[in-house]
Design a protein around this motif. Structure first.
Motif, PDB file in Angstrom:
ATOM      1  N   ALA A  65      -3.050  -6.509   1.633  1.00  0.00           N
ATOM      2  CA  ALA A  65      -2.333  -7.721   2.049  1.00  0.00           C
ATOM      3  C   ALA A  65      -1.184  -8.032   1.094  1.00  0.00           C
ATOM      4  O   ALA A  65      -0.085  -8.411   1.512  1.00  0.00           O
ATOM      5  N   TYR A  66      -1.437  -7.853  -0.189  1.00  0.00           N
ATOM      6  CA  TYR A  66      -0.388  -8.114  -1.188  1.00  0.00           C
ATOM      7  C   TYR A  66       0.773  -7.135  -1.012  1.00  0.00           C
ATOM      8  O   TYR A  66       1.948  -7.542  -0.997  1.00  0.00           O
ATOM      9  N   LEU A  67       0.458  -5.855  -0.875  1.00  0.00           N
ATOM     10  CA  LEU A  67       1.504  -4.851  -0.731  1.00  0.00           C
ATOM     11  C   LEU A  67       2.319  -5.065   0.544  1.00  0.00           C
ATOM     12  O   LEU A  67       3.545  -4.892   0.548  1.00  0.00           O
ATOM     13  N   GLU A  68       1.658  -5.447   1.617  1.00  0.00           N
ATOM     14  CA  GLU A  68       2.371  -5.718   2.870  1.00  0.00           C
ATOM     15  C   GLU A  68       3.295  -6.920   2.713  1.00  0.00           C
ATOM     16  O   GLU A  68       4.411  -6.936   3.264  1.00  0.00           O
ATOM     17  N   ALA A  69       2.849  -7.903   1.944  1.00  0.00           N
ATOM     18  CA  ALA A  69       3.707  -9.070   1.708  1.00  0.00           C
ATOM     19  C   ALA A  69       4.926  -8.683   0.874  1.00  0.00           C
ATOM     20  O   ALA A  69       6.051  -9.138   1.139  1.00  0.00           O
ATOM     21  N   GLU A  70       4.712  -7.850  -0.140  1.00  0.00           N
ATOM     22  CA  GLU A  70       5.844  -7.386  -0.952  1.00  0.00           C
ATOM     23  C   GLU A  70       6.786  -6.520  -0.106  1.00  0.00           C
ATOM     24  O   GLU A  70       8.008  -6.544  -0.283  1.00  0.00           O
ATOM     25  N   GLN A  71       6.195  -5.773   0.818  1.00  0.00           N
ATOM     26  CA  GLN A  71       6.985  -4.950   1.726  1.00  0.00           C
ATOM     27  C   GLN A  71       7.875  -5.839   2.599  1.00  0.00           C
ATOM     28  O   GLN A  71       9.055  -5.560   2.807  1.00  0.00           O
ATOM     29  N   GLY A  72       7.301  -6.937   3.084  1.00  0.00           N
ATOM     30  CA  GLY A  72       8.063  -7.867   3.902  1.00  0.00           C
ATOM     31  C   GLY A  72       9.207  -8.502   3.135  1.00  0.00           C
ATOM     32  O   GLY A  72      10.239  -8.870   3.719  1.00  0.00           O
ATOM     33  N   GLY A  73       9.051  -8.634   1.825  1.00  0.00           N
ATOM     34  CA  GLY A  73      10.101  -9.229   0.994  1.00  0.00           C
ATOM     35  C   GLY A  73      11.078  -8.208   0.450  1.00  0.00           C
ATOM     36  O   GLY A  73      11.963  -8.561  -0.346  1.00  0.00           O
ATOM     37  N   GLY A  74      10.902  -6.943   0.821  1.00  0.00           N
ATOM     38  CA  GLY A  74      11.836  -5.908   0.401  1.00  0.00           C
ATOM     39  C   GLY A  74      11.550  -5.309  -0.966  1.00  0.00           C
ATOM     40  O   GLY A  74      12.360  -4.523  -1.472  1.00  0.00           O
ATOM     41  N   ARG A  75      10.409  -5.656  -1.560  1.00  0.00           N
ATOM     42  CA  ARG A  75      10.101  -5.098  -2.889  1.00  0.00           C
ATOM     43  C   ARG A  75       9.243  -3.837  -2.788  1.00  0.00           C
ATOM     44  O   ARG A  75       8.895  -3.245  -3.801  1.00  0.00           O
ATOM     45  N   LEU A  76       8.913  -3.444  -1.596  1.00  0.00           N
ATOM     46  CA  LEU A  76       8.215  -2.183  -1.334  1.00  0.00           C
ATOM     47  C   LEU A  76       8.914  -1.562  -0.134  1.00  0.00           C
ATOM     48  O   LEU A  76       9.193  -2.267   0.847  1.00  0.00           O
ATOM     49  N   PRO A  77       9.233  -0.266  -0.186  1.00  0.00           N
ATOM     50  CA  PRO A  77       9.975   0.360   0.920  1.00  0.00           C
ATOM     51  C   PRO A  77       9.286   0.157   2.267  1.00  0.00           C
ATOM     52  O   PRO A  77       8.046   0.151   2.350  1.00  0.00           O
ATOM     53  N   ALA A  78      10.092  -0.002   3.299  1.00  0.00           N
ATOM     54  CA  ALA A  78       9.553  -0.245   4.639  1.00  0.00           C
ATOM     55  C   ALA A  78       8.648   0.902   5.090  1.00  0.00           C
ATOM     56  O   ALA A  78       7.695   0.684   5.846  1.00  0.00           O
ATOM     57  N   GLY A  79       8.923   2.112   4.633  1.00  0.00           N
ATOM     58  CA  GLY A  79       8.129   3.257   5.064  1.00  0.00           C
ATOM     59  C   GLY A  79       6.868   3.489   4.249  1.00  0.00           C
ATOM     60  O   GLY A  79       6.087   4.400   4.556  1.00  0.00           O
ATOM     61  N   ALA A  80       6.639   2.685   3.221  1.00  0.00           N
ATOM     62  CA  ALA A  80       5.458   2.869   2.380  1.00  0.00           C
ATOM     63  C   ALA A  80       4.191   2.518   3.156  1.00  0.00           C
ATOM     64  O   ALA A  80       4.181   1.568   3.946  1.00  0.00           O
ATOM     65  N   ASP A  81       3.147   3.281   2.936  1.00  0.00           N
ATOM     66  CA  ASP A  81       1.864   3.036   3.602  1.00  0.00           C
ATOM     67  C   ASP A  81       1.012   2.154   2.693  1.00  0.00           C
ATOM     68  O   ASP A  81       0.295   2.641   1.813  1.00  0.00           O
ATOM     69  N   ALA A  82       1.095   0.853   2.890  1.00  0.00           N
ATOM     70  CA  ALA A  82       0.428  -0.106   2.009  1.00  0.00           C
ATOM     71  C   ALA A  82      -1.088   0.115   1.974  1.00  0.00           C
ATOM     72  O   ALA A  82      -1.710   0.048   0.912  1.00  0.00           O
ATOM     73  N   ALA A  83      -1.676   0.380   3.137  1.00  0.00           N
ATOM     74  CA  ALA A  83      -3.130   0.550   3.202  1.00  0.00           C
ATOM     75  C   ALA A  83      -3.581   1.778   2.411  1.00  0.00           C
ATOM     76  O   ALA A  83      -4.609   1.743   1.724  1.00  0.00           O
ATOM     77  N   THR A  84      -2.808   2.857   2.492  1.00  0.00           N
ATOM     78  CA  THR A  84      -3.173   4.073   1.772  1.00  0.00           C
ATOM     79  C   THR A  84      -2.981   3.908   0.268  1.00  0.00           C
ATOM     80  O   THR A  84      -3.787   4.400  -0.534  1.00  0.00           O
ATOM     81  N   ILE A  85      -1.922   3.222  -0.137  1.00  0.00           N
ATOM     82  CA  ILE A  85      -1.708   2.941  -1.557  1.00  0.00           C
ATOM     83  C   ILE A  85      -2.876   2.121  -2.089  1.00  0.00           C
ATOM     84  O   ILE A  85      -3.410   2.404  -3.162  1.00  0.00           O
TER      85      ILE A  85
END
Length: 201
Positions: free
Chosen positions: A138-158
């Motif tokens: 959930a945290y990684l997806e939120a950071e992804q939404g804010g542009g601090r994690l690449p859109a193509g990153a697999d948050a669940a796998t990380i």
């Protein structure tokens, strides 16, 4: 020593913290109910007044520390956009590893009754690695939404890789070992977040 008949504030935590100190000082073999109550400066029988056995006490200690780590992982949501993604994740992972000393984990896994009680707690819904993994995702997806994690990153796998490695480190550390957990988790996060913008690392 606390007088008889007087309620002791935060007794569970007092006993848990005492048990951790006993194990750190005397090893797993030194953990007895009498050693815990002496370390906690409580009456000798107080542990068995609140826990059916030493095995149940050990299991409850482990369950409590997992729950504490899960609560800390859930607080990552409040840190979205702050500090760096690496620092935020590393803080929670290190807290988890430090919250469960190897000797305590070993006790809970090698004493059959303690292991069974711990499993029962997890099966009944007590927070464990799955709750921490969900919080990381959930945290990684939120950071992804804010542009601090690449859109193509697999948050669940990380999140899965981070939790899986944490589990490995937790279960294989040697009490008193000299491994540098901060360096190890730092290297892992550098690999998992390799495509993250430098400003967010």
């Amino acid at each position: 020593m606390s007088p008889r008949g007087v309620a002791i504030p935060d007794l569970r935590e007092r006993l848990f913290a005492a048990a951790e100190r006993v194990v750190a000082r005397d090893g797993a073999a030194g953990l007895t109910s009498r050693a815990v109550t002496a370390e906690a400066d409580c009456a000798k029988g107080v542990l068995h007044t609140h826990f059916a056995s030493l095995d149940e006490f050990v299991a409850e200690l482990v369950l409590d520390r997992f729950a504490r780590s899960a609560r800390q992982a859930e607080q990552l949501q409040a840190r979205v956009g702050q500090a760096t993604v690496t620092a935020n994740l590393q803080e929670v992972v290190l807290a988890l590893l430090k919250a469960l000393p190897p000797a305590v984990v070993g006790l809970a896994m090698t004493r059959p009754a303690a292991a069974a009680h711990t499993r029962e707690g997890f099966q009944a819904g007590a927070p464990a690695f799955d709750a921490i993994q969900h919080a990381f995702t959930a945290y990684l997806e939120a950071e992804q939404g804010g542009g601090r994690l690449p859109a193509g990153a697999d948050a669940a796998t990380i999140a899965l890789a981070l939790v899986g490695t944490s589990h490995h480190l937790l279960m294989t550390r040697v009490p008193g070992g000299g491994e540098d957990l901060q360096a190890a988790t730092g290297r892992l996060l550098a690999v998992l977040l390799g495509n993250t913008p430098p400003s967010a690392l």
